[in-house]
Scaffold this motif. Sequence first.
Motif, mmCIF file in Angstrom:
data_model
loop_
_atom_site.group_PDB
_atom_site.id
_atom_site.type_symbol
_atom_site.label_atom_id
_atom_site.label_comp_id
_atom_site.label_asym_id
_atom_site.label_seq_id
_atom_site.Cartn_x
_atom_site.Cartn_y
_atom_site.Cartn_z
ATOM 1 N N HIS B 242 -49.876 28.214 12.476
ATOM 2 C CA HIS B 242 -48.735 29.122 12.367
ATOM 3 C C HIS B 242 -49.160 30.560 12.666
ATOM 4 C CE1 HIS B 242 -45.205 31.105 10.688
ATOM 5 N NE2 HIS B 242 -44.602 29.930 10.756
ATOM 6 N N PRO B 243 -48.352 31.293 13.419
ATOM 7 C CA PRO B 243 -48.712 32.678 13.744
ATOM 8 C C PRO B 243 -49.002 33.518 12.494
ATOM 9 C CG PRO B 243 -46.809 32.000 15.036
ATOM 10 C CD PRO B 243 -47.108 30.870 14.096
ATOM 11 N N CYS B 280 -36.088 31.263 11.708
ATOM 12 C CA CYS B 280 -37.422 31.372 11.132
ATOM 13 C C CYS B 280 -37.554 32.686 10.372
ATOM 14 C CB CYS B 280 -38.452 31.303 12.264
ATOM 15 S SG CYS B 280 -40.128 31.579 11.701
ATOM 16 N N PHE B 282 -40.029 34.321 9.682
ATOM 17 C CA PHE B 282 -41.103 35.179 10.177
ATOM 18 C C PHE B 282 -40.724 35.848 11.509
ATOM 19 C CE2 PHE B 282 -45.545 35.529 12.047
ATOM 20 C CZ PHE B 282 -45.936 36.568 11.219
ATOM 21 N N ALA B 283 -39.558 35.473 12.041
ATOM 22 C CA ALA B 283 -39.205 35.893 13.404
ATOM 23 C C ALA B 283 -39.282 37.407 13.605
ATOM 24 C CB ALA B 283 -37.822 35.378 13.765
ATOM 25 N N CYS B 286 -42.879 38.254 14.273
ATOM 26 C CA CYS B 286 -43.679 37.316 15.058
ATOM 27 C C CYS B 286 -43.733 37.759 16.520
ATOM 28 C CB CYS B 286 -43.072 35.918 14.956
ATOM 29 S SG CYS B 286 -44.005 34.698 15.872
ATOM 30 N N TYR B 288 -44.530 35.934 18.957
ATOM 31 C CA TYR B 288 -44.148 34.829 19.826
ATOM 32 C C TYR B 288 -42.676 34.459 19.706
ATOM 33 C CZ TYR B 288 -49.202 34.366 19.466
ATOM 34 O OH TYR B 288 -50.534 34.619 19.451
ATOM 35 N N ALA B 289 -41.922 35.236 18.951
ATOM 36 C CA ALA B 289 -40.550 34.829 18.642
ATOM 37 C C ALA B 289 -39.710 34.696 19.904
ATOM 38 C CB ALA B 289 -39.916 35.845 17.698
ATOM 39 N N CYS B 293 -35.828 30.712 17.784
ATOM 40 C CA CYS B 293 -36.416 30.971 16.472
ATOM 41 C C CYS B 293 -35.413 31.635 15.537
ATOM 42 C CB CYS B 293 -37.633 31.874 16.588
ATOM 43 S SG CYS B 293 -38.911 31.214 17.664
ATOM 44 N N PRO B 298 -37.272 26.464 11.759
ATOM 45 C CA PRO B 298 -38.092 25.357 12.242
ATOM 46 C C PRO B 298 -38.486 24.445 11.084
ATOM 47 C CG PRO B 298 -39.393 27.369 12.136
ATOM 48 C CD PRO B 298 -37.984 27.746 11.807
ATOM 49 N N CYS B 311 -43.235 25.778 12.855
ATOM 50 C CA CYS B 311 -43.108 26.768 13.926
ATOM 51 C C CYS B 311 -42.757 26.026 15.198
ATOM 52 C CB CYS B 311 -44.421 27.527 14.103
ATOM 53 S SG CYS B 311 -44.450 28.546 15.586
ATOM 54 N N TYR B 312 -41.739 26.504 15.928
ATOM 55 C CA TYR B 312 -41.323 25.833 17.158
ATOM 56 C C TYR B 312 -42.433 25.847 18.201
ATOM 57 C CZ TYR B 312 -36.509 25.854 15.485
ATOM 58 O OH TYR B 312 -35.388 25.635 14.768
ATOM 59 N N ARG B 313 -43.241 26.883 18.199
ATOM 60 C CA ARG B 313 -44.166 27.064 19.310
ATOM 61 C C ARG B 313 -45.609 26.708 18.947
ATOM 62 N NH1 ARG B 313 -43.396 32.437 22.389
ATOM 63 N NH2 ARG B 313 -44.552 31.163 23.900
HETATM 64 S S1 SF4 Z 1 -40.804 29.655 14.871
HETATM 65 FE FE1 SF4 Z 1 -40.766 31.296 16.320
HETATM 66 S S2 SF4 Z 1 -40.621 33.144 15.087
HETATM 67 FE FE2 SF4 Z 1 -41.206 31.518 13.719
HETATM 68 S S3 SF4 Z 1 -43.385 31.634 13.694
HETATM 69 FE FE3 SF4 Z 1 -42.908 30.171 15.283
HETATM 70 S S4 SF4 Z 1 -42.799 31.369 17.134
HETATM 71 FE FE4 SF4 Z 1 -42.764 32.817 15.466
#
Ligand code: SF4
Lengths: 310, 320
Positions: B242-243, B280, B282-283, B286, B288-289, B293, B298, B311-313
Amino acid sequence: MNNTVSFKEYILKTGTASVQEYSAENDNYVRKSQLREIWGRFCKNKIALLGLICLLLLVAMALFADVIAPEGYDNQDLYNKFALPSAEHWFGTDNVGRDIFDRVVHGSRISLTVGMISVSIAAVVGILLGSIAGYYGGRTDNIIMRILDVFMSVPGILLSLSIAAALGPGLFNLMIAVGIGSVPGYARIVRASILSVKEQEYIEAAHCIGCSNARIIFRHVLPNCLAPIIVQATLGVASAILVASSMSFLGLGLEPPIPEWGAMLSVGRPYIRDYWHLVAFPGIAIMITVFSLNVFGDGLRDALDPRLKQ
Amino acid sequence: MSTLLEVKNLKKYFKTPGGMLHAVDDVSFSINRGETLGVVGESGCGKSTLGRTVIHLLPKTSGQIIFDGEDISDVDDHKLKELRRDMQMIFQDPFSSLNPRMSISQIISEPLKIYHVCKNSKELDSRVTALMETVGLALRFRDAYPHELDGGRRQRVGIARALALDPKFIVCDEPVSALDVSIQAQILNLMQDLQKERGLTFIFITHDLSVVKHISDNISVMYLGNMVEKSPKKELFDNPLHPYTKALLSAIPQASIHRKKERILLEGEITSPINPKPGCRFAARCIYAQDRCREAAPPLEEMAPGHFCACYRAKELAQG
Ligand code: SF4
Ligand SMILES: Nc1ncnc2c1ncn2[C@@H]1O[C@H](COP(=O)(O)OP(=O)(O)O)[C@@H](O)[C@H]1O
Ligand SMILES: [Mg+2]
């Protein structure tokens, strides 16, 4: 990332001082009782110490009134009215020839009794209401505090006067009247300190080890609210004596011939221009008592809570 | 290895003037007997609330708690008192978690008295002595008051109190974060020894990853009331997904001059837990958002055996 070790982790891993080593008897720990510490702090305040000595003398005077003034307080000597202070009558005599010194000495019993018992009534009721309001909070708190607010919106002496008027004269009624008038003050102080103590983690810890609500209130919450209550009670005795005297002065407290100091002021008032000693000595007695209680209470507050001083 | 505690979809909301505060939002996990689950996250993310709700110090909003094979989601006062014998807590602040008006022996003996564990005062005395020895407190502190002890010794008193009833499970809420680093080590070692000797199960809450690295079997990372990553300890440190976890790990100072490591700085304020937006949590911080997100949260998915991440990514970032 995994083959490097943070500095802190290094300490955490290697700081393996064993449990036994840690508790080795190598530090000089001196046990000092809490009471002794409080007493030490109290003694630093000389005026408070003076107040305490005066109080002890007053209590002794009340206890040994019959020894100090064996004639009692109600011996009239109509041939010897308004006598000025002399070797025979230290404080002179009043309008019916009673010895004022004897009456002041016996009056200390009444004043101290009224002060202490009315404060006890107020403190018990106030602590109970304040604890319930503070501990349970929410609606209970609201209801109790709003009722007390109504009481507080009436000036204390007026409240006591109305209660005394309703109950009629007499020592016991006087004490109830004075006591009820100061219930809200105690309730507020107790509630406020309970609210702050309630947030402490040791209360949560008490829940966690299975304490009942009653045990939490009496073992954990109240003992930690004790300091402000003790101080308020000491100062409260002073104001109770004042209120009781004012009420007797106004004719709603104790009736003659009981040597209540306020009642003595009331008796002497018409003659104040010619015979000062009728009011001066009971007045001074009230003053000394109230003053000693107040400085003692202040000193006690500082001694019980050293943080307040800094 | 049997499961001692299982928590399913636990939620704890607080009513505040600004709206519902989602302190713990849909958290699930389980802990095996004799193991330690480390819970990490920034302050205010709901770690303490999670621990307190699990052991019924706070009423939950919804969810299920299964302890020792028994559903304890809803219990009456009688059952709760019984449960307290098995579930205890060690608190964060050794200065406010001990009643200043009680002596050390009174504090340690109180749970024993409440549960009438000892037949007479002699037995009580010897139990207190044994407990003090167990946690490494010199017996001359029996009649001392908490303010006369230093932080480490007070924390030992707190541990002795928690152990008094011989519980199976202890929530340790940042038990060392108020202490000096050298004392932290002693307390952590003590807790590990106790765990081994008595087969205790811990939830170990901390905001400090280097502390959980020392003590946990599994680690879960919380962010704003959500559990965003959950994994065996080694896997989490070797392979964070997770980021947010990556950012946390990069913040641990390294004692190596050879390895340059990029420090991921978290930008922006932590968003409010009151009436949180969908998506999310954390968006907002984040790097990577993406749009998706911000649309839906997620789910916590198993990315590798035993390694869960929300986390989607995560997958794509792990490969790239
Ligand atoms: S779901 Fe999206 S916003 Fe949330 S941590 Fe993963 S990449 Fe970042
Ligand atoms: N009794 C309470 N009433 C309202 N809000 C609370 C209460 N306790 C905690 N909170 C809120 O819940 C969130 C999580 O708090 P907490 O569990 O103490 O976080 P942590 O232990 O991770 O620092 C915080 O935003 C905090 O303000
Ligand atoms: Mg916390």
